[in-house]
Design a protein around this motif. Structure first.
Motif, PDB file in Angstrom:
ATOM      1  N   VAL A   2       0.869  -1.181   0.000  1.00 42.70           N
ATOM      2  CA  VAL A   2       0.000   0.000   0.000  1.00 42.70           C
ATOM      3  C   VAL A   2       0.903   1.228   0.000  1.00 42.70           C
ATOM      4  CG1 VAL A   2      -1.687   1.342   1.302  1.00 42.70           C
ATOM      5  CG2 VAL A   2      -1.869  -1.167   1.237  1.00 42.70           C
ATOM      6  N   GLN A   3       0.610   2.151  -0.896  1.00 39.57           N
ATOM      7  CA  GLN A   3       1.375   3.397  -0.941  1.00 39.57           C
ATOM      8  C   GLN A   3       0.432   4.556  -0.592  1.00 39.57           C
ATOM      9  OE1 GLN A   3       1.451   1.359  -3.995  1.00 39.57           O
ATOM     10  NE2 GLN A   3       3.079   0.214  -2.979  1.00 39.57           N
ATOM     11  N   LEU A   4       0.960   5.494   0.174  1.00 41.41           N
ATOM     12  CA  LEU A   4       0.197   6.659   0.605  1.00 41.41           C
ATOM     13  C   LEU A   4       0.953   7.928   0.260  1.00 41.41           C
ATOM     14  CD1 LEU A   4      -0.738   5.416   4.195  1.00 41.41           C
ATOM     15  CD2 LEU A   4      -2.171   5.297   2.154  1.00 41.41           C
ATOM     16  N   VAL A   5       0.236   8.916  -0.277  1.00 39.44           N
ATOM     17  CA  VAL A   5       0.844  10.204  -0.590  1.00 39.44           C
ATOM     18  C   VAL A   5      -0.043  11.301  -0.011  1.00 39.44           C
ATOM     19  CG1 VAL A   5       1.598  11.771  -2.388  1.00 39.44           C
ATOM     20  CG2 VAL A   5       1.893   9.302  -2.692  1.00 39.44           C
ATOM     21  N   GLU A   6       0.519  12.083   0.917  1.00 43.42           N
ATOM     22  CA  GLU A   6      -0.212  13.196   1.509  1.00 43.42           C
ATOM     23  C   GLU A   6       0.038  14.480   0.717  1.00 43.42           C
ATOM     24  OE1 GLU A   6       1.497  10.947   5.215  1.00 43.42           O
ATOM     25  OE2 GLU A   6       2.139  11.482   3.194  1.00 43.42           O
ATOM     26  N   SER A   7      -0.923  15.378   0.801  1.00 46.13           N
ATOM     27  CA  SER A   7      -0.774  16.705   0.214  1.00 46.13           C
ATOM     28  C   SER A   7      -1.723  17.661   0.932  1.00 46.13           C
ATOM     29  CB  SER A   7      -1.080  16.688  -1.285  1.00 46.13           C
ATOM     30  OG  SER A   7      -2.415  16.265  -1.513  1.00 46.13           O
ATOM     31  N   GLY A   8      -1.536  18.942   0.670  1.00 48.36           N
ATOM     32  CA  GLY A   8      -2.461  19.933   1.199  1.00 48.36           C
ATOM     33  C   GLY A   8      -1.954  20.759   2.351  1.00 48.36           C
ATOM     34  N   GLY A   9      -0.769  20.448   2.842  1.00 44.52           N
ATOM     35  CA  GLY A   9      -0.233  21.236   3.941  1.00 44.52           C
ATOM     36  C   GLY A   9       0.142  22.632   3.494  1.00 44.52           C
ATOM     37  N   GLY A  10       0.467  23.473   4.468  1.00 43.48           N
ATOM     38  CA  GLY A  10       0.870  24.836   4.153  1.00 43.48           C
ATOM     39  C   GLY A  10       0.879  25.711   5.375  1.00 43.48           C
ATOM     40  N   LEU A  11       0.954  27.001   5.125  1.00 40.22           N
ATOM     41  CA  LEU A  11       0.983  28.008   6.183  1.00 40.22           C
ATOM     42  C   LEU A  11      -0.386  28.690   6.241  1.00 40.22           C
ATOM     43  CD1 LEU A  11       2.466  29.835   8.233  1.00 40.22           C
ATOM     44  CD2 LEU A  11       3.184  31.245   6.282  1.00 40.22           C
ATOM     45  N   ALA A  23      -3.773  10.087  -0.589  1.00 41.66           N
ATOM     46  CA  ALA A  23      -4.134   9.249  -1.724  1.00 41.66           C
ATOM     47  C   ALA A  23      -3.490   7.880  -1.570  1.00 41.66           C
ATOM     48  CB  ALA A  23      -3.686   9.904  -3.018  1.00 41.66           C
ATOM     49  N   ALA A  24      -4.318   6.850  -1.626  1.00 41.51           N
ATOM     50  CA  ALA A  24      -3.838   5.480  -1.449  1.00 41.51           C
ATOM     51  C   ALA A  24      -3.790   4.769  -2.792  1.00 41.51           C
ATOM     52  CB  ALA A  24      -4.735   4.731  -0.485  1.00 41.51           C
ATOM     53  N   SER A  25      -2.811   3.891  -2.931  1.00 41.53           N
ATOM     54  CA  SER A  25      -2.712   3.069  -4.133  1.00 41.53           C
ATOM     55  C   SER A  25      -2.135   1.713  -3.741  1.00 41.53           C
ATOM     56  CB  SER A  25      -1.843   3.742  -5.194  1.00 41.53           C
ATOM     57  OG  SER A  25      -0.535   3.951  -4.713  1.00 41.53           O
ATOM     58  N   CYS A  95      -0.398  10.234   7.130  1.00 39.01           N
ATOM     59  CA  CYS A  95      -1.464   9.246   7.132  1.00 39.01           C
ATOM     60  C   CYS A  95      -0.842   7.854   7.236  1.00 39.01           C
ATOM     61  CB  CYS A  95      -2.397   9.372   5.947  1.00 39.01           C
ATOM     62  SG  CYS A  95      -1.670   9.248   4.322  1.00 39.01           S
ATOM     63  N   TYR A  96      -1.625   6.964   7.792  1.00 38.11           N
ATOM     64  CA  TYR A  96      -1.186   5.595   8.063  1.00 38.11           C
ATOM     65  C   TYR A  96      -2.300   4.644   7.663  1.00 38.11           C
ATOM     66  CZ  TYR A  96      -0.119   1.359  10.681  1.00 38.11           C
ATOM     67  OH  TYR A  96       0.119   0.057  11.041  1.00 38.11           O
ATOM     68  N   ALA A  97      -1.935   3.608   6.925  1.00 37.31           N
ATOM     69  CA  ALA A  97      -2.897   2.589   6.514  1.00 37.31           C
ATOM     70  C   ALA A  97      -2.647   1.314   7.303  1.00 37.31           C
ATOM     71  CB  ALA A  97      -2.778   2.313   5.027  1.00 37.31           C
TER      72      ALA A  97
END
Length: 117
Positions: A2-11, A23-25, A95-97
């Motif tokens: 299982v691969q996980l990619v986070e996004s959306g962080g910022g200031l 996003a999981a794949s 994130c953790y699956a």
């Protein structure tokens, strides 16, 4: 795997909002639940929220009422909507699956959230 990619962080300023994506794949059929965790500078990683394969959700007391975890099965993506952000929410969010196949348990690389006062 299982691969996980986070996004959306910022200031963001205190009181503001951000939405994180995970996003999981791969072998997503094996996922029991996906969690969000965070690690603030100099502190241990802590659990934030969980969403199970059946859609049940649970939250840490520190974020209850401000954060919402959700998922889009069509996009194989889990979201963390964060409202009323506080400086103490500043952390790297992961994130953790949790998989029914133990060796498939996976962490994402993290996305940084900084909340200014």
């Amino acid at each position: 795997q299982v691969q996980l990619v986070e996004s959306g962080g910022g200031l963001v300023q205190a009181g503001g909002s951000l939405r994180l994506s995970c996003a999981a794949s791969g072998s997503i059929f094996s996922i029991n639940h996906i969690d969000w965790h965070r690690q603030a500078p100099g502190k241990q990683r802590e659990w934030v929220a969980t969403i199970t394969s059946s859609g049940r959700t649970n939250y840490a007391d520190s974020v209850k009422g401000r954060f919402t975890i959700s998922r889009d099965n069509a996009k194989s993506t889990v979201y963390l909507q964060m409202n009323s952000l506080k400086p103490e929410d500043t952390a790297i969010y992961f994130c953790y699956a949790d998989s029914s196949i133990t060796r498939f348990n996976s962490w994402g690389q993290g996305t940084r959230v900084t909340v200014s006062s």
